[in-house]
Motif scaffolding. Structure first.
Motif, PDB file in Angstrom:
ATOM      1  N   LEU A   1    -112.444  48.586 -35.412  1.00 58.12           N
ATOM      2  CA  LEU A   1    -111.970  48.893 -36.760  1.00 58.12           C
ATOM      3  C   LEU A   1    -112.650  48.010 -37.797  1.00 58.12           C
ATOM      4  O   LEU A   1    -112.575  48.279 -38.999  1.00 58.12           O
ATOM      5  N   SER A   2    -113.270  46.950 -37.328  1.00 56.41           N
ATOM      6  CA  SER A   2    -114.092  46.055 -38.150  1.00 56.41           C
ATOM      7  C   SER A   2    -115.244  45.622 -37.252  1.00 56.41           C
ATOM      8  O   SER A   2    -115.357  46.087 -36.112  1.00 56.41           O
ATOM      9  N   ARG A   3    -116.115  44.749 -37.731  1.00 54.32           N
ATOM     10  CA  ARG A   3    -117.161  44.211 -36.853  1.00 54.32           C
ATOM     11  C   ARG A   3    -116.482  43.546 -35.653  1.00 54.32           C
ATOM     12  O   ARG A   3    -115.580  42.723 -35.818  1.00 54.32           O
ATOM     13  N   PHE A   4    -116.900  43.921 -34.453  1.00 62.56           N
ATOM     14  CA  PHE A   4    -116.216  43.524 -33.226  1.00 62.56           C
ATOM     15  C   PHE A   4    -117.239  42.922 -32.262  1.00 62.56           C
ATOM     16  O   PHE A   4    -118.202  43.566 -31.878  1.00 62.56           O
ATOM     17  N   GLU A   5    -117.025  41.660 -31.892  1.00 68.77           N
ATOM     18  CA  GLU A   5    -117.897  40.961 -30.949  1.00 68.77           C
ATOM     19  C   GLU A   5    -117.200  40.859 -29.597  1.00 68.77           C
ATOM     20  O   GLU A   5    -116.004  40.587 -29.526  1.00 68.77           O
ATOM     21  N   LEU A   6    -117.988  41.009 -28.539  1.00 67.49           N
ATOM     22  CA  LEU A   6    -117.414  40.864 -27.207  1.00 67.49           C
ATOM     23  C   LEU A   6    -118.503  40.569 -26.193  1.00 67.49           C
ATOM     24  O   LEU A   6    -119.684  40.856 -26.419  1.00 67.49           O
ATOM     25  N   PHE A   7    -118.080  39.986 -25.079  1.00 67.33           N
ATOM     26  CA  PHE A   7    -118.872  39.957 -23.864  1.00 67.33           C
ATOM     27  C   PHE A   7    -118.281  41.008 -22.942  1.00 67.33           C
ATOM     28  O   PHE A   7    -117.056  41.089 -22.784  1.00 67.33           O
ATOM     29  N   ALA A   8    -119.134  41.800 -22.295  1.00 65.88           N
ATOM     30  CA  ALA A   8    -118.635  42.809 -21.358  1.00 65.88           C
ATOM     31  C   ALA A   8    -119.724  43.161 -20.358  1.00 65.88           C
ATOM     32  O   ALA A   8    -120.886  43.359 -20.729  1.00 65.88           O
ATOM     33  N   GLY A   9    -119.346  43.261 -19.097  1.00 69.39           N
ATOM     34  CA  GLY A   9    -120.287  43.658 -18.063  1.00 69.39           C
ATOM     35  C   GLY A   9    -121.408  42.653 -17.878  1.00 69.39           C
ATOM     36  O   GLY A   9    -121.416  41.568 -18.467  1.00 69.39           O
ATOM     37  N   TRP A  10    -122.376  43.024 -17.057  1.00 68.97           N
ATOM     38  CA  TRP A  10    -123.424  42.092 -16.650  1.00 68.97           C
ATOM     39  C   TRP A  10    -124.794  42.463 -17.211  1.00 68.97           C
ATOM     40  O   TRP A  10    -125.157  43.632 -17.252  1.00 68.97           O
ATOM     41  N   ARG A  11    -125.528  41.444 -17.617  1.00 69.76           N
ATOM     42  CA  ARG A  11    -126.928  41.626 -17.969  1.00 69.76           C
ATOM     43  C   ARG A  11    -127.704  42.095 -16.739  1.00 69.76           C
ATOM     44  O   ARG A  11    -127.279  41.889 -15.593  1.00 69.76           O
ATOM     45  N   ASP A  12    -128.840  42.700 -16.967  1.00 65.24           N
ATOM     46  CA  ASP A  12    -129.703  43.103 -15.854  1.00 65.24           C
ATOM     47  C   ASP A  12    -130.086  41.865 -15.045  1.00 65.24           C
ATOM     48  O   ASP A  12    -130.356  40.791 -15.604  1.00 65.24           O
ATOM     49  N   LEU A  13    -130.107  42.008 -13.724  1.00 65.07           N
ATOM     50  CA  LEU A  13    -130.433  40.865 -12.863  1.00 65.07           C
ATOM     51  C   LEU A  13    -131.787  40.259 -13.212  1.00 65.07           C
ATOM     52  O   LEU A  13    -131.972  39.034 -13.121  1.00 65.07           O
ATOM     53  N   ASN A  14    -132.740  41.094 -13.608  1.00 67.00           N
ATOM     54  CA  ASN A  14    -134.071  40.587 -13.974  1.00 67.00           C
ATOM     55  C   ASN A  14    -134.035  39.754 -15.243  1.00 67.00           C
ATOM     56  O   ASN A  14    -134.976  38.984 -15.502  1.00 67.00           O
TER      57      ASN A  14
ATOM     58  N   HIS B   1    -114.719  41.211 -18.887  1.00 64.22           N
ATOM     59  CA  HIS B   1    -114.885  41.277 -20.341  1.00 64.22           C
ATOM     60  C   HIS B   1    -114.212  40.087 -20.994  1.00 64.22           C
ATOM     61  O   HIS B   1    -113.355  39.420 -20.414  1.00 64.22           O
ATOM     62  N   CYS B   2    -114.618  39.842 -22.235  1.00 60.42           N
ATOM     63  CA  CYS B   2    -114.058  38.764 -23.047  1.00 60.42           C
ATOM     64  C   CYS B   2    -114.277  39.150 -24.503  1.00 60.42           C
ATOM     65  O   CYS B   2    -115.413  39.168 -24.976  1.00 60.42           O
ATOM     66  N   TYR B   3    -113.212  39.498 -25.193  1.00 56.89           N
ATOM     67  CA  TYR B   3    -113.305  39.882 -26.597  1.00 56.89           C
ATOM     68  C   TYR B   3    -113.356  38.616 -27.450  1.00 56.89           C
ATOM     69  O   TYR B   3    -112.607  37.659 -27.229  1.00 56.89           O
ATOM     70  N   LEU B   4    -114.226  38.626 -28.448  1.00 52.61           N
ATOM     71  CA  LEU B   4    -114.509  37.410 -29.222  1.00 52.61           C
ATOM     72  C   LEU B   4    -113.932  37.424 -30.632  1.00 52.61           C
ATOM     73  O   LEU B   4    -113.400  36.415 -31.094  1.00 52.61           O
TER      74      LEU B   4
END
Length: 411
Positions: free
Chosen positions: A142-155, A265-268
């Motif tokens: 609903l506004s600018r939303f920052e989060l960590f979610a899922g995994w980066r590519d292994l490479n 996940h981790c919502y920021l």
């Protein structure tokens, strides 16, 4: 048992977790206060994190006119309100739990167990794990939303673990990274003591911004470390897991993500509409007090590490929906059966007929002013108003000022 309306207004319940926003900065609190009949008043020195408006026992919704909990009404009139198909499949509760979240600082690094594990945890510790259901969820900004979610590519993850301070976490026999390599690395970081964690962060801060960008990390990498350190501590191992291994995403209003069961996940920061399967189970791995962290082995073994946790798979685009006659409805369709989420955007003077659904609908007016008509009645639809719409019930919406509504539905 008396007659029950197929369209009635409900109120939500706002809670006060410390990661919320303060006073009127919290959209969750502002919407809760604006709900007619809620009796809720914002305190300027209080933090407000979530408004729930489902039938879950924690923070329940209520009928505005009578004050009766929504859960009681559903049990008393389940065939009318929920519909026979929903009752057969999901029982006499809503299969979904809608919320508004206002996030001022990072939530814990977390996962929600799948049905199999949830049933085992509930049986073993029903006080901590209050139900036996899974909790896949969607979050719409609903506004600018920052989060960590899922995994980066292994490479993209593996090169940074060539740093001497991080190499210790990579199993000695590793030639090529696999999903299980990542699981082992995460276990090692979460088991690290505070001094080790802090030393690694100091080592990371000695790297150049250019070097970290070359490794695929965002421009905000160092700012994220400092922010999480200030919100929790420099000894919290969840910080390393998040900044080194997870996707950092920024969503603009209307953009959404789907977090599957067991998805990390981790919502920021930001304000969101969140909807999930009807559950309140969570495992925490960090970015929270030590006493709130769950067993590392349980957390790590539960983690989903597969293609569904890639950045592009997490994003859930809104699509034009045939739920409305006038073309003002968009739908977010997660790959689960419990709910879809509709977004209705009506310009001033506009109308929209929303078709009947086989199951129930719970809707909230996020902004604007207008009317909702159904079951022979007309109700004001202004910012903060929430409605329960029974199965097999069509409604008409009219906008006096540009109107935005989100609605969880069983279609």
């Amino acid at each position: 048992m008396g007659a029950i309306s197929r369209l009635f207004q409900i109120s939500g319940t706002c809670n006060n977790y410390p990661w919320g926003k303060k006073g009127r900065d919290s959209l969750a609190a502002r919407l809760c206060e604006k709900t007619p009949g809620s009796g809720f008043a914002i305190q300027d020195d209080e933090y407000y994190s979530e408004m729930w408006f489902g039938d879950y026992p924690d923070f329940p919704a209520r009928d505005v006119q009578t004050g009766q909990p929504l859960a009681e009404l559903l049990k008393e009139h389940k065939e009318i309100l929920l519909g026979p198909r929903q009752v057969e499949i999901f029982g006499d509760n809503l299969p979904f739990l809608p919320k508004i979240l206002s996030i001022g600082k990072a939530l814990p690094l977390q996962i929600h167990p799948d049905k199999s594990l949830a049933a085992k945890l509930h049986q073993k510790d029903p006080e901590k794990f209050a139900d036996a259901n899974h909790k896949p969820e969607i979050a719409v900004a609903l506004s600018r939303f920052e989060l960590f979610a899922g995994w980066r590519d292994l490479n993209l993850i593996s090169p940074v673990f060539n740093l001497p301070s991080l190499r210790r976490f990579v199993p000695a026999e590793t030639r090529f990274w696999t999903d299980e390599t990542l699981r082992a690395v995460i276990r090692g970081m979460l088991e690290a003591d505070g001094q080790t964690v802090q030393g690694i962060e100091e080592d990371l801060e000695q790297q150049s911004r250019r070097d970290m960008q070359h490794l695929g990390y965002p421009d905000s990498f160092f700012d994220l470390i400092q922010r999480l350190q200030s919100q929790y501590s420099a000894t919290d191992p969840g910080l390393l897991v998040a900044v080194l291994c997870m996707n950092y995403l920024v969503l603009e209003p209307g953009e959404a993500v789907f977090i599957p069961a067991d998805g990390v996940h981790c919502y920021l920061s930001g304000d969101i509409v969140e909807c999930m399967a009807r559950s309140n189970n969570m495992l925490s791995g960090g970015l929270c007090p030590v006493a709130d962290r769950d067993n590392v082995d349980l957390f790590v073994e539960t983690l989903r590490i597969d293609d569904s946790t890639r950045s592009d798979r997490l994003r859930l685009p809104a699509k034009p929906s045939k739920d409305g006659a006038g073309g003002h409805v968009m739908v977010y369709q997660p790959p689960i059966s419990e709910f879809d989420l509709l977004r209705i955007d009506l310009p001033a003077g506009g109308e929209e007929l929303v078709w009947k659904h086989e199951g129930p609908t719970v809707a909230i007016v996020v902004s604007g002013e207008g009317k909702i008509l159904g079951d022979g009645k007309e109700l004001a639809a202004t910012e903060g108003c929430m409605f329960f719409i029974a199965a097999d019930t069509a409604i008409m919406l009219r906008a006096d000022a540009a109107l935005q509504i989100y609605a969880a539905v069983v279609r």
